[in-house]
Design an enzyme around this catalytic site. Structure first.
Site, PDB file in Angstrom:
ATOM      1  CG  ASN A  62      -0.407  -0.167   2.528  1.00 34.67           C
ATOM      2  OD1 ASN A  62       0.641  -0.782   2.689  1.00 34.67           O
ATOM      3  ND2 ASN A  62      -1.058   0.379   3.537  1.00 34.67           N
ATOM      4  CB  CYS A  73      -5.319  -1.320  -1.807  1.00 34.13           C
ATOM      5  SG  CYS A  73      -6.720  -0.602  -0.965  1.00 34.13           S
ATOM      6  CD  GLU A  75      -5.366  -5.829  -1.272  1.00 28.30           C
ATOM      7  OE1 GLU A  75      -4.799  -4.711  -1.199  1.00 28.30           O
ATOM      8  OE2 GLU A  75      -6.158  -6.231  -0.419  1.00 28.30           O
ATOM      9  CB  CYS A 112     -11.073  -2.491   0.021  1.00 26.49           C
ATOM     10  SG  CYS A 112     -10.335  -1.934  -1.525  1.00 26.49           S
TER      11      CYS A 112
END
Ligand code: THU
Length: 160
Positions: A62, A73, A75, A112
């Site tokens: 992140n 983020c 990911e 998320c």
């Protein structure tokens, strides 16, 4: 009218040694990626690692910013880097881990909604399931495909 129930399936492991070699390696890469986290505002570090169909692992962490919506983020940092540096190579799996104060969280860090949507699209264009590994200092969860954490995605490629 019909009543429809969706079922999701996932595996739960109690330690990294229970994972197969590839998944273990991916979780380790996600842990290593924590070193690249820039999170001076939340002090919550997240690492992610994506395995591509050719075996390559691309990692991300992140990245925060004083203008908070400008951050990203772990990911999405990892997936965008993967699709940028290896365009067209399907993503087979992603591992995610969170840490605070230098310690891997005891419970899972769950992606998320925005990251799930991005996973879903890369899974779709890759044409194969992308598994999702949520690694933590306690249990590890493995979902076989993104649909298991995000049903009914927004699908603008429909019919392409
Ligand atoms: N964060 C991620 O990197 N991935 C997630 O799935 C959830 C949240 C980051 C965003 C922000 O930098 C910090 O965690 C606290 O929300």
């Amino acid at each position: 009218m019909k009543n429809i129930t969706l079922e999701i399936h996932y595996e739960e492991f109690s330690g990294i040694e229970e994972l197969d070699r590839d998944d273990r390696e991916l979780c380790e890469a996600a842990v290593k990626a924590l070193d690249g986290s820039y999170a001076p505002y939340s002090r919550f570090n997240v690492g992610a690692a994506v395995r591509l169909a050719d075996g390559t692992i691309v990692s991300g962490a992140n990245q925060e910013n004083a203008a908070s919506p400008s951050g990203l983020c772990a990911e999405r940092t990892a997936m965008f880097a993967a699709n940028f540096s290896h365009p067209g190579v399907p993503m087979c799996s992603i591992a995610i881990v969170g840490a605070q104060n230098g310690e891997i969280c005891r419970d899972i860090t769950s992606p998320c909604g925005a990251c799930r949507q991005v996973m879903a699209e890369y899974q779709q264009i890759g044409g194969r399931d992308m598994s999702v590994l949520l690694y933590s200092g306690g249990r590890i969860l493995k979902f076989g495909r993104v649909d298991d954490i995000l049903p009914f995605i927004f699908d603008n490629l429909q019919g392409d």
